[in-house]
Every structure is written in C-alpha cells, then in structure tokens.
Design an enzyme around this catalytic site. Sequence first.
Site, PDB file in Angstrom:
ATOM      1  N   CYS A  44       0.820  -1.216   0.000  1.00 61.55           N
ATOM      2  CA  CYS A  44       0.000   0.000   0.000  1.00 61.55           C
ATOM      3  C   CYS A  44       0.852   1.264   0.000  1.00 61.55           C
ATOM      4  O   CYS A  44       0.364   2.348  -0.330  1.00 61.55           O
ATOM      5  CB  CYS A  44      -0.934   0.003   1.202  1.00 61.55           C
ATOM      6  SG  CYS A  44      -2.159  -1.329   1.185  1.00 61.55           S
ATOM      7  N   PRO A 274     -10.346 -29.880   1.282  1.00 61.72           N
ATOM      8  CA  PRO A 274     -10.316 -29.637   2.729  1.00 61.72           C
ATOM      9  C   PRO A 274      -8.925 -29.418   3.307  1.00 61.72           C
ATOM     10  O   PRO A 274      -8.793 -28.961   4.441  1.00 61.72           O
ATOM     11  CB  PRO A 274     -10.959 -30.903   3.304  1.00 61.72           C
ATOM     12  CG  PRO A 274     -10.764 -31.950   2.260  1.00 61.72           C
ATOM     13  CD  PRO A 274     -10.849 -31.223   0.951  1.00 61.72           C
ATOM     14  N   TYR A 277      -6.281 -24.036   2.000  1.00 60.89           N
ATOM     15  CA  TYR A 277      -6.924 -22.764   2.346  1.00 60.89           C
ATOM     16  C   TYR A 277      -6.498 -21.703   1.323  1.00 60.89           C
ATOM     17  O   TYR A 277      -5.500 -21.867   0.608  1.00 60.89           O
ATOM     18  CB  TYR A 277      -6.495 -22.302   3.735  1.00 60.89           C
ATOM     19  CG  TYR A 277      -6.942 -23.182   4.875  1.00 60.89           C
ATOM     20  CD1 TYR A 277      -7.984 -22.793   5.708  1.00 60.89           C
ATOM     21  CD2 TYR A 277      -6.298 -24.397   5.147  1.00 60.89           C
ATOM     22  CE1 TYR A 277      -8.390 -23.581   6.777  1.00 60.89           C
ATOM     23  CE2 TYR A 277      -6.705 -25.200   6.203  1.00 60.89           C
ATOM     24  CZ  TYR A 277      -7.748 -24.790   7.018  1.00 60.89           C
ATOM     25  OH  TYR A 277      -8.145 -25.570   8.060  1.00 60.89           O
ATOM     26  N   GLY A 280      -6.660 -13.505   1.112  1.00 59.96           N
ATOM     27  CA  GLY A 280      -6.151 -12.311   0.437  1.00 59.96           C
ATOM     28  C   GLY A 280      -6.858 -11.991  -0.860  1.00 59.96           C
ATOM     29  O   GLY A 280      -8.010 -12.378  -1.106  1.00 59.96           O
ATOM     30  N   LYS A 432     -21.741  18.666  18.576  1.00 56.07           N
ATOM     31  CA  LYS A 432     -22.622  17.855  17.739  1.00 56.07           C
ATOM     32  C   LYS A 432     -21.817  17.506  16.498  1.00 56.07           C
ATOM     33  O   LYS A 432     -21.766  18.257  15.533  1.00 56.07           O
ATOM     34  CB  LYS A 432     -23.888  18.624  17.370  1.00 56.07           C
ATOM     35  CG  LYS A 432     -24.935  17.814  16.623  1.00 56.07           C
ATOM     36  CD  LYS A 432     -26.055  18.723  16.134  1.00 56.07           C
ATOM     37  CE  LYS A 432     -26.790  19.374  17.310  1.00 56.07           C
ATOM     38  NZ  LYS A 432     -27.820  20.327  16.833  1.00 56.07           N
TER      39      LYS A 432
END
Length: 564
Positions: A44, A274, A277, A280, A432
Amino acid sequence: MSKKILIVGGVAGGASTAARIRRLDEQAEVIMFEKGPHVSFSNCSLPFHLSGVVESSNRLVLMNPNSFKSKYNLDARTHSEVIRINRAEKTITVRNLITTEEYDETYDKLVLSPGAAPIVPRVEGATLQHVFTVRNVVDIERLQKAIVENDAQHIAVVGGGYIGVEVAENLCLAGRNVTLVQSAPQILRPFDFDMAQILQKEMMDKGVQVIVGDGLASITAEDVTLASGKKVKADIVVLAIGVRPETTLAEEAGLEIGTSGGIKVDQNYVTSDPHIYAVGDVIEVYHRLLHKPVRLALAGPAQRQARATADHIYGIANINKGVIGSSSIQVFDLNGAATGLTEEVAKKAGFQVDSVYVIAPDKVGLMPTSNPLHFKLVYEVPTGRILGAQAIGKGNADKRVDVIATLITMGGTIEDLKELELSYSPMFSTAKDVVNLAALVANNIMAGRFRQVSVSQVRGLYEAGALFVDVREENEFANGHLKDALNIPLSQLRERMNEIPQDQPVYVHCRSAQRSYNAVMALQGAGWHQVVNVSGSFLGICLYEYFTDVQTGREPIVTQYNFK
C-alpha cells in the site's frame, strides 16, 4: 506429530498466516514461497516512493527471510515459484527461479495467498518498455529508475482507483506533468459521483490533468491515444486499471473458482479441497450488506482472513461476519474515507435508500485548523439501517467513517447514530459531530419534517425553470450564486416571506444547507407547503458542477464558482 504447513505467497495474507501459526504452534514446520525477491513488503506504500515520502525503496521491505528465520523460526524462500499443486499426493512442485531446479514439498495443510496481478489491457503498445504496472517493490524501483534516468517529464497514469490516484499524486509531487485517464465517469468508485468531484477538483487544482469517461485505445513511444481519439503526451505510461486474482495455480489444481472470479472458500477460508486454504486478494469474500460473494483487495480483511485460517487449522472457532469494504485515501491536502455501500451501488442492488449530504466544521470554527468536512450518509428506508458513508475534508475523515463502519457492523440505524455519544474537544470536533448531525438530518427526512433534493438534481430543476431562493447574506451572494436565484438572506426572511410564492415548489439553499434548513422550517411554520431544502447547498452545487463544466465546456449554472 508436528504439522507441516506450506504457504504460497507472502505480504498481508501469507506472512500473517505464518506468524499466527507460529504463535499457536512452536513445533510446526512452516515454509513460505514467494516468486519475487521480497516476501514481506508494504504494497500500500509503494506509490509514496515516487515522491520521496518513502525515500528509500529498502524501507518498503518489512521482513526478509533472515528476519523470519531468526524472529519466528519460519522458512521463507524467495525466488521460489510454486508451479503445481499435486492434490492426490499432497505435494507442491516448486521451481527455484535462480537455479531453475524443481523439487517437491509435502504438506499437511496448504495456504494459497498469491494475491492479484495488475490488469494489462489488450491494446497496441501495452508491452512497450516505457509502460509499467505497480504491484511490488521491484515494479516501483523499475518505474522510478526509468523516470529518473530518462528525465521523464510527461507521465500518463491509466486508471482512477486508489493506486492510480496515489501514483498520479506522488508523481505530481515529484514535479512531473501527470495526466490521469479514467474510462469511467469518475475516479475513486468507493465514493458516489457527488463526493468524488471534490477529490477530482483537488487533483486538478494541484496540477494533475484528469480525464474521465475516456478509455485507453493505444500506446506509442510518444503518447497514448484515448477512445475519443484524443492524444496525451507520455514519456512514461503507468497502467493502474485494476487487478485480477492469481487463480491459475488453483484452477490447474481443480479448485473451485467462485462467481466473482476469485477462489471460492467457505466461512473458514477452506477451498473445495479440505486440506487447502486461500486468503487475500485471490479469493472471493461474502459481502454482509449485498449478501453475495465479491472481491475485495484490501490489507485489513486479508490480515483477518490470515488469522482465521491459522486458527481453523488448530481447531479454534472463527465467526465470519463478511466484509463491508472500508477504505481511506489522502489526495494532496484532502483526506477521504468510505465504508459500506455507495448510494449508487445500494440502489442498483435493489435497496430502498435515501441519503443526506452535510457540510459541517470538522472542529469548532474558532480553532485555526477548522475546515469544512463533507459527509454523506446512506441509509435504508423505512428501517433507517445505515448502509454506508463517505467523508472528505482536511480533517479526520477516516475517524468519522470508522464510526459508521462500526455501526454498520453492529447493525446500527440512524436513530442509534443520532444518540451516539462521541468524545469532544474544540480541537478535535464539534459538540454535535458531523456524524450526529447527519443522523439528525436523516431522521428529519424519514419523519417527513422537511424535504430535500440533492445537488445532482439541481441542474435539471434549474433547466426546467424551478425557483431557487438563496438565503445567504448579500455579500456572499455577490461572490457567486445560482443564476436567476432570488436572494433573501435568512436575517431578512420573516419580513420578506411575501416575495416567495406559495403555489409552486421553491428550492432553498445557503452555503452548506444549515441556514436553508432553518429557512425551510420557518416557511413551513408560516404556511408554505412546497419548500424544499437543497442538500449540500451552494458549496455542494459548485463542487458537483465544476468538474463536469470544465470537462465538457457546458454553460455553467452559477455566476461564479465558490468553494469556500
């Protein structure tokens, strides 16, 4: 017997999974494979190297293989491409990209986190040497080197998402002539059109040429040609059109791909195998508001997925609440943040929605750093359930949007937001706060206490001959106003109400919609039943109209734009 867990890809998804596994199991054998030279870096932050905000590209690298080994006892192998998953044997085939050697590794569990690759359009010139994409540290180093060595003065950035905008901004800060090209009608799709205009204007004011509604057609050594035929001079071209999940490995292994194009996973991030995984940018996730699978390329969700994956491997329960899509960006002097659904997306998804757009001080006006904060709240009708929000200003836009993100996650409504008790100091906010104010306005709208129109409706109403009443003071009116508007300052309204007709709709505005709201309520109290407030008022009108007027050359509906 200790587990052997292999992880394909590093950064937010893979590296976070590995670190969590180690915290849960000191004995596990964990190996990460990364085909590039860096297994953990701040993707990033990549654009900020172009301006020198991140001075050295080395600072973008967060962890190297030696650090992973010494601090976490993890085996991180760079320049190692996983070329095949052998599901029946529970092995992967790895190619060492330096030696070209290939070898197999067995696994008990396999975690896929290869991320997503930049989209390169199939247009003439897309593979020329002066055309770049931005995905990793190597990419940003190559781009920066080319700019400096060739003293590139004219740079075209294609794509108006977060990466495209940040690349354009940082190149502009570095003194380059930058043109941002976006095929869609606006930049930054997490924001509605009316809000995105504020950020587009900021880019233009700071020297970036912004072209929207015009896609890329071809690239040459000297320029890019757009779909309209317009040519943009470009010594360097940066493609930031979007990303595509790196699903090739999964597809070749026969893993199920979801309807959105990412790897399909269950609530525990288990694929159709199974023992495998995925986390991302490569996966599709469940959107808790849209109730459907989507792709969401954000670091925060990736890290939560990583933790949940590691936990599930060790039998720790995980509650998957889905995603809402919260993000933020700095565009020169403005901060922007968004969460949940935009009004446009909510309507297209079939929600019955309304929104309020308020402009209020981000802190007490007496404070020297007080500035306007533009805030849009999207909510469901008639439940009042909050669906999204967007904030833009020089102050803490992210703080306000994070409040809304929390409420969305908790199923909050505009009534909850109205009563929300937030911290207050004149240096930080107003008593406020703008988020409370937006909720109050939304509650009034829902209760039918007054009516409003958005700034996007003003031109159509104006061209249809509608009557607009401007309740700003005379000196404000003189500095710019809606053409043909009737100026009756709020301070004179009660003495001049007879100038306002009662037999036709009347649209009232001020600078930011607060005085006009008071004017509407006063008129209604005196027997006027067709008065309507303009949400966002004159400041919103100017910001909404300005960019389109400049782009198209159409006749402005204001005598002079005013942005203060």
